[in-house]
Write a protein that holds these residues in place. Structure first.
Motif, PDB file in Angstrom:
ATOM      1  N   UNK A   1      -4.753  -8.964  -2.332  1.00  0.00           N
ATOM      2  CA  UNK A   1      -5.284  -9.287  -3.657  1.00  0.00           C
ATOM      3  C   UNK A   1      -4.562  -8.498  -4.743  1.00  0.00           C
ATOM      4  N   UNK A   2      -4.311  -7.224  -4.461  1.00  0.00           N
ATOM      5  CA  UNK A   2      -3.589  -6.399  -5.444  1.00  0.00           C
ATOM      6  C   UNK A   2      -2.179  -6.945  -5.649  1.00  0.00           C
ATOM      7  N   UNK A   3      -1.507  -7.284  -4.542  1.00  0.00           N
ATOM      8  CA  UNK A   3      -0.168  -7.859  -4.664  1.00  0.00           C
ATOM      9  C   UNK A   3      -0.196  -9.164  -5.441  1.00  0.00           C
ATOM     10  N   UNK A   4      -1.214 -10.005  -5.166  1.00  0.00           N
ATOM     11  CA  UNK A   4      -1.324 -11.268  -5.878  1.00  0.00           C
ATOM     12  C   UNK A   4      -1.569 -11.080  -7.361  1.00  0.00           C
ATOM     13  N   UNK A   5      -2.429 -10.124  -7.706  1.00  0.00           N
ATOM     14  CA  UNK A   5      -2.730  -9.872  -9.123  1.00  0.00           C
ATOM     15  C   UNK A   5      -1.524  -9.323  -9.870  1.00  0.00           C
ATOM     16  N   UNK A   6      -0.623  -8.689  -9.146  1.00  0.00           N
ATOM     17  CA  UNK A   6       0.590  -8.160  -9.778  1.00  0.00           C
ATOM     18  C   UNK A   6       1.699  -9.204  -9.821  1.00  0.00           C
ATOM     19  N   UNK A   7       1.926  -9.874  -8.688  1.00  0.00           N
ATOM     20  CA  UNK A   7       3.080 -10.761  -8.579  1.00  0.00           C
ATOM     21  C   UNK A   7       2.879 -12.102  -9.280  1.00  0.00           C
ATOM     22  N   UNK A   8       1.685 -12.672  -9.200  1.00  0.00           N
ATOM     23  CA  UNK A   8       1.478 -14.000  -9.802  1.00  0.00           C
ATOM     24  C   UNK A   8       1.642 -13.955 -11.318  1.00  0.00           C
ATOM     25  N   UNK A   9       0.888 -13.097 -12.039  1.00  0.00           N
ATOM     26  CA  UNK A   9       1.107 -13.067 -13.496  1.00  0.00           C
ATOM     27  C   UNK A   9       2.528 -12.624 -13.857  1.00  0.00           C
ATOM     28  N   UNK A  10       3.067 -11.664 -13.083  1.00  0.00           N
ATOM     29  CA  UNK A  10       4.412 -11.186 -13.386  1.00  0.00           C
ATOM     30  C   UNK A  10       5.448 -12.288 -13.287  1.00  0.00           C
ATOM     31  N   UNK A  11       5.362 -13.111 -12.227  1.00  0.00           N
ATOM     32  CA  UNK A  11       6.328 -14.198 -12.079  1.00  0.00           C
ATOM     33  C   UNK A  11       6.163 -15.248 -13.161  1.00  0.00           C
ATOM     34  N   UNK A  12       4.915 -15.507 -13.556  1.00  0.00           N
ATOM     35  CA  UNK A  12       4.678 -16.502 -14.602  1.00  0.00           C
ATOM     36  C   UNK A  12       5.223 -16.024 -15.952  1.00  0.00           C
ATOM     37  N   UNK A  13       5.003 -14.758 -16.269  1.00  0.00           N
ATOM     38  CA  UNK A  13       5.511 -14.219 -17.539  1.00  0.00           C
ATOM     39  C   UNK A  13       7.035 -14.232 -17.547  1.00  0.00           C
ATOM     40  N   UNK A  14       7.627 -13.842 -16.409  1.00  0.00           N
ATOM     41  CA  UNK A  14       9.081 -13.800 -16.326  1.00  0.00           C
ATOM     42  C   UNK A  14       9.688 -15.188 -16.502  1.00  0.00           C
TER      43      UNK A  14
ATOM     44  N   UNK B   1     -12.217  -7.040  11.828  1.00  0.00           N
ATOM     45  CA  UNK B   1     -12.676  -7.546  10.528  1.00  0.00           C
ATOM     46  C   UNK B   1     -12.473  -6.498   9.445  1.00  0.00           C
ATOM     47  N   UNK B   2     -12.751  -5.233   9.779  1.00  0.00           N
ATOM     48  CA  UNK B   2     -12.544  -4.168   8.790  1.00  0.00           C
ATOM     49  C   UNK B   2     -11.067  -4.040   8.429  1.00  0.00           C
ATOM     50  N   UNK B   3     -10.187  -4.128   9.432  1.00  0.00           N
ATOM     51  CA  UNK B   3      -8.749  -4.070   9.164  1.00  0.00           C
ATOM     52  C   UNK B   3      -8.308  -5.263   8.322  1.00  0.00           C
ATOM     53  N   UNK B   4      -8.866  -6.429   8.621  1.00  0.00           N
ATOM     54  CA  UNK B   4      -8.523  -7.629   7.847  1.00  0.00           C
ATOM     55  C   UNK B   4      -8.950  -7.483   6.392  1.00  0.00           C
ATOM     56  N   UNK B   5     -10.138  -6.913   6.147  1.00  0.00           N
ATOM     57  CA  UNK B   5     -10.607  -6.734   4.771  1.00  0.00           C
ATOM     58  C   UNK B   5      -9.723  -5.748   4.010  1.00  0.00           C
ATOM     59  N   UNK B   6      -9.263  -4.703   4.691  1.00  0.00           N
ATOM     60  CA  UNK B   6      -8.339  -3.773   4.042  1.00  0.00           C
ATOM     61  C   UNK B   6      -7.023  -4.467   3.680  1.00  0.00           C
ATOM     62  N   UNK B   7      -6.505  -5.257   4.614  1.00  0.00           N
ATOM     63  CA  UNK B   7      -5.282  -6.017   4.317  1.00  0.00           C
ATOM     64  C   UNK B   7      -5.518  -7.017   3.198  1.00  0.00           C
ATOM     65  N   UNK B   8      -6.696  -7.615   3.185  1.00  0.00           N
ATOM     66  CA  UNK B   8      -7.013  -8.583   2.134  1.00  0.00           C
ATOM     67  C   UNK B   8      -7.030  -7.913   0.768  1.00  0.00           C
ATOM     68  N   UNK B   9      -7.548  -6.690   0.705  1.00  0.00           N
ATOM     69  CA  UNK B   9      -7.539  -5.952  -0.569  1.00  0.00           C
ATOM     70  C   UNK B   9      -6.102  -5.703  -1.037  1.00  0.00           C
ATOM     71  N   UNK B  10      -5.228  -5.334  -0.092  1.00  0.00           N
ATOM     72  CA  UNK B  10      -3.826  -5.128  -0.446  1.00  0.00           C
ATOM     73  C   UNK B  10      -3.205  -6.431  -0.931  1.00  0.00           C
TER      74      UNK B  10
END
Length: 259
Positions: A34-47, A23-32
């Protein structure tokens, strides 16, 4: 602890990763993720907006990006690192096959797609927790479908170098297409090789011949004539080992001299 027969007839005990660590490993991956999602989703929409794409293209890009983050991230990570996402690396975990060997893309993509049911169907990971609690090796649905187990990997698995092919069967073994040799069948052969010295001569011959016929049928090749099952099975598994653990390339003579 669970006993694995790794590589080609090496028995080793490894501690199974239980729910708190996973579960701890999953939460760490989930944080990564989320960061990827916050970067890629708005970036793709703006592009896409700058390119003048309509809402249908933007919606498609959103779905593709979310799928890439939720499924592509663990699949790519576990494939490239042979079973270790960033979260698993931090916690010292690794995904291995049921026989203790390293996983490949097939195992990783099965686990990644099954994560939709394990983690995202109810949005809480409850299914993964319940299934893991019911499994003696803490396997979630993705592990059961892929034939994998998550273990603690602070100590390296020993290199599997106990199976040495007979020189007269090396050429035959190198021409085999080993994709038809499943992990389950390879594990059965390894167990036969490990227990060979404890079997009676009759069982050695009968079980060995049965395994040779099964293996050769899966590989779509006739068994070589005039060789005992022990040599044939050893040649097949040693070739499988050679392809799974290729030796480092030899340096040229002048490079060795300079070194």
């Amino acid at each position: 602890m669970a006993l694995f027969t790794t590589g080609e007839a090496v028995a080793v005990e490894l501690p199974i990763a239980r729910i708190p660590t996973r579960a701890a490993a999953f939460l760490l991956d989930l944080c990564v993720q989320l960061i990827l999602g916050l970067v890629l989703v708005p970036g793709s929409q703006v592009l896409l907006s700058r390119w003048g794409a309509d809402s249908a293209w933007r919606d498609t890009a959103l779905v593709v990006t979310v799928v890439a983050v939720l499924i592509g991230y663990p699949v790519l990570g576990e494939t490239l690192t042979r079973g270790r996402s960033l979260g698993k690396m931090a916690l010292g975990l690794r995904v291995v096959r049921g026989d203790g060997g390293p996983i490949d893309f097939r195992h990783a993509v099965t686990r990644g797609l099954s994560g939709i049911v394990d983690f995202w169907m109810l949005g809480t990971g409850l299914i993964a927790v319940v299934v893991s609690l019911c499994s003696p090796n803490a396997r979630r649905i993705g592990d059961a479908l892929a034939g994998t187990v998550v273990v603690h990997d602070r100590s390296r698995l020993p290199f599997a170098a106990l199976v040495v092919p007979p020189p007269w069967l090396q050429g035959w073994a190198r021409q085999l297409e080993l994709s038809g040799l499943s992990d389950e069948l390879a594990l059965a052969v390894r167990r036969y090789l490990i227990r060979f010295g404890t079997l009676t001569p009759v069982v050695q011959d009968q079980l060995g011949r049965t395994l040779v016929l099964t293996v050769c049928a899966r590989l779509h090749t006739p068994p070589p004539n005039g060789y005992p099952p022990l040599m044939i099975l050893g040649a097949v598994l040693s070739e499988r080992q050679r392809r799974a653990f290729p030796p480092p390339p030899a340096r040229p003579a002048y490079a060795r001299a300079v070194a």
